[in-house]
Motif scaffolding. Structure first.
Motif, mmCIF file in Angstrom:
data_model
loop_
_atom_site.group_PDB
_atom_site.id
_atom_site.type_symbol
_atom_site.label_atom_id
_atom_site.label_comp_id
_atom_site.label_asym_id
_atom_site.label_seq_id
_atom_site.Cartn_x
_atom_site.Cartn_y
_atom_site.Cartn_z
ATOM 1 N N GLY A 33 0.892 -1.361 0.090
ATOM 2 C CA GLY A 33 -0.008 0.108 -0.086
ATOM 3 C C GLY A 33 0.826 1.379 0.038
ATOM 4 O O GLY A 33 1.906 1.532 0.775
ATOM 5 N N PHE A 34 0.477 2.390 -0.915
ATOM 6 C CA PHE A 34 1.154 3.488 -0.895
ATOM 7 C C PHE A 34 0.456 4.262 0.249
ATOM 8 O O PHE A 34 -0.623 4.785 0.188
ATOM 9 C CB PHE A 34 0.934 4.079 -2.426
ATOM 10 C CG PHE A 34 1.715 3.292 -3.316
ATOM 11 C CD1 PHE A 34 3.026 3.490 -3.568
ATOM 12 C CD2 PHE A 34 0.969 2.532 -3.954
ATOM 13 C CE1 PHE A 34 3.600 2.576 -4.609
ATOM 14 C CE2 PHE A 34 1.589 1.507 -4.982
ATOM 15 C CZ PHE A 34 2.859 1.689 -5.347
ATOM 16 N N GLU A 35 1.670 4.959 1.154
ATOM 17 C CA GLU A 35 1.389 5.791 2.150
ATOM 18 C C GLU A 35 2.199 7.054 1.727
ATOM 19 O O GLU A 35 3.304 6.929 1.640
ATOM 20 C CB GLU A 35 1.771 5.205 3.418
ATOM 21 C CG GLU A 35 0.997 3.963 3.794
ATOM 22 C CD GLU A 35 -0.380 4.224 4.569
ATOM 23 O OE1 GLU A 35 -0.603 5.385 4.950
ATOM 24 O OE2 GLU A 35 -1.223 3.363 4.115
ATOM 25 N N PRO A 36 1.654 8.189 2.028
ATOM 26 C CA PRO A 36 0.179 8.587 2.156
ATOM 27 C C PRO A 36 -0.608 8.312 1.092
ATOM 28 O O PRO A 36 -0.322 8.193 0.029
ATOM 29 C CB PRO A 36 0.372 10.223 2.864
ATOM 30 C CG PRO A 36 1.643 10.663 2.191
ATOM 31 C CD PRO A 36 2.726 9.445 2.036
ATOM 32 N N ASP A 37 -1.934 8.796 1.300
ATOM 33 C CA ASP A 37 -2.777 8.807 0.047
ATOM 34 C C ASP A 37 -2.244 9.496 -1.238
ATOM 35 O O ASP A 37 -1.237 10.688 -0.906
ATOM 36 C CB ASP A 37 -4.163 9.548 0.407
ATOM 37 C CG ASP A 37 -4.700 8.686 1.421
ATOM 38 O OD1 ASP A 37 -4.592 7.383 1.405
ATOM 39 O OD2 ASP A 37 -6.279 8.850 1.759
ATOM 40 N N ARG A 53 -8.243 12.254 -4.815
ATOM 41 C CA ARG A 53 -7.481 11.705 -3.595
ATOM 42 C C ARG A 53 -7.970 10.073 -3.523
ATOM 43 O O ARG A 53 -8.898 9.764 -3.413
ATOM 44 C CB ARG A 53 -7.938 12.220 -2.387
ATOM 45 C CG ARG A 53 -7.405 11.435 -0.971
ATOM 46 C CD ARG A 53 -7.463 12.270 0.123
ATOM 47 N NE ARG A 53 -6.861 11.626 1.256
ATOM 48 C CZ ARG A 53 -6.869 12.198 2.558
ATOM 49 N NH1 ARG A 53 -7.739 13.443 2.995
ATOM 50 N NH2 ARG A 53 -6.205 11.522 3.362
ATOM 51 N N THR A 55 -6.471 6.111 -2.428
ATOM 52 C CA THR A 55 -5.446 4.987 -1.721
ATOM 53 C C THR A 55 -5.093 4.077 -2.792
ATOM 54 O O THR A 55 -6.160 3.419 -3.161
ATOM 55 C CB THR A 55 -5.977 4.526 -0.409
ATOM 56 O OG1 THR A 55 -6.145 5.516 0.454
ATOM 57 C CG2 THR A 55 -5.083 3.686 0.220
ATOM 58 N N GLU A 57 -3.167 0.192 -3.707
ATOM 59 C CA GLU A 57 -2.430 -1.009 -3.409
ATOM 60 C C GLU A 57 -2.146 -1.743 -4.628
ATOM 61 O O GLU A 57 -2.959 -1.801 -5.555
ATOM 62 C CB GLU A 57 -3.201 -1.730 -2.406
ATOM 63 C CG GLU A 57 -3.549 -1.058 -1.221
ATOM 64 C CD GLU A 57 -3.929 -1.836 -0.156
ATOM 65 O OE1 GLU A 57 -3.838 -3.216 -0.163
ATOM 66 O OE2 GLU A 57 -4.529 -1.495 0.945
ATOM 67 N N GLU A 70 8.854 -1.633 -3.089
ATOM 68 C CA GLU A 70 9.118 -0.554 -2.205
ATOM 69 C C GLU A 70 10.134 0.491 -2.575
ATOM 70 O O GLU A 70 10.213 1.664 -2.597
ATOM 71 C CB GLU A 70 9.389 -1.046 -0.716
ATOM 72 C CG GLU A 70 9.672 -0.323 0.158
ATOM 73 C CD GLU A 70 9.879 -0.860 1.426
ATOM 74 O OE1 GLU A 70 9.918 -0.027 2.739
ATOM 75 O OE2 GLU A 70 9.819 -2.196 1.790
ATOM 76 N N ARG A 77 4.340 6.106 -7.818
ATOM 77 C CA ARG A 77 3.629 7.301 -7.312
ATOM 78 C C ARG A 77 3.522 8.256 -8.176
ATOM 79 O O ARG A 77 2.483 8.682 -8.799
ATOM 80 C CB ARG A 77 3.982 7.633 -5.711
ATOM 81 C CG ARG A 77 3.782 6.915 -4.933
ATOM 82 C CD ARG A 77 4.191 7.738 -3.498
ATOM 83 N NE ARG A 77 3.589 8.823 -3.221
ATOM 84 C CZ ARG A 77 2.227 8.945 -2.537
ATOM 85 N NH1 ARG A 77 1.718 7.699 -1.970
ATOM 86 N NH2 ARG A 77 1.713 10.074 -2.321
#
Length: 133
Positions: A33-37, A53, A55, A57, A70, A77
């Protein structure tokens, strides 16, 4: 009636075996999952500023691929943000447009990863939250 009952019993006994055999073929699926949105603007009509916006994955087939995902997360992104920024307001707000955008992002990410790692790592890209204004 006995035939139907026997058939149902056989079916109920075989379902766990089928589920186990499907799990045995790909037990190493993993998600990143990509953090933050991811937040970016999109092309809107008039002087109104539109943004989306989400979220995101990615699903990979093997947990060992998570380190590559990662490592390349900033590029991934950026790819998603670039694609979203080129979309029209109608595409952002429609269900068909959202699915088309998701597919475009998935293809672009895999193309990027082939260039960087030599193999297609992403099995599926998921938008788990999707908010637009």
């Amino acid at each position: 009636m006995k035939f139907v009952y026997r058939w149902l019993v056989c079916l109920s006994l075989s379902l766990p075996l089928l589920a186990h055999s499907q799990e045995a073929t790909n037990p190493n699926f993993a998600y990143f999952g990509f953090e933050p949105d991811i937040i970016t603007n999109y092309i809107s009509t008039g002087k109104k500023l539109g943004y989306v916006r989400l979220t995101a994955e990615v699903m990979v087939e093997d947990q060992s691929d998570l380190s590559s995902i990662e490592h390349h997360a900033p590029l991934i992104r950026d790819t998603i943000i670039e694609i979203l920024g080129r979309q029209s307001e109608d595409d952002i707000k429609s269900l068909n447009g959202r699915e088309t955008i998701r597919q475009m992002c998935e293809e672009a990410i895999n193309d990027l990863l082939v260039q960087e790692t030599g193999k297609k790592l992403v099995r599926k890209l998921l938008f788990t939250k999707y908010i637009y204004q």
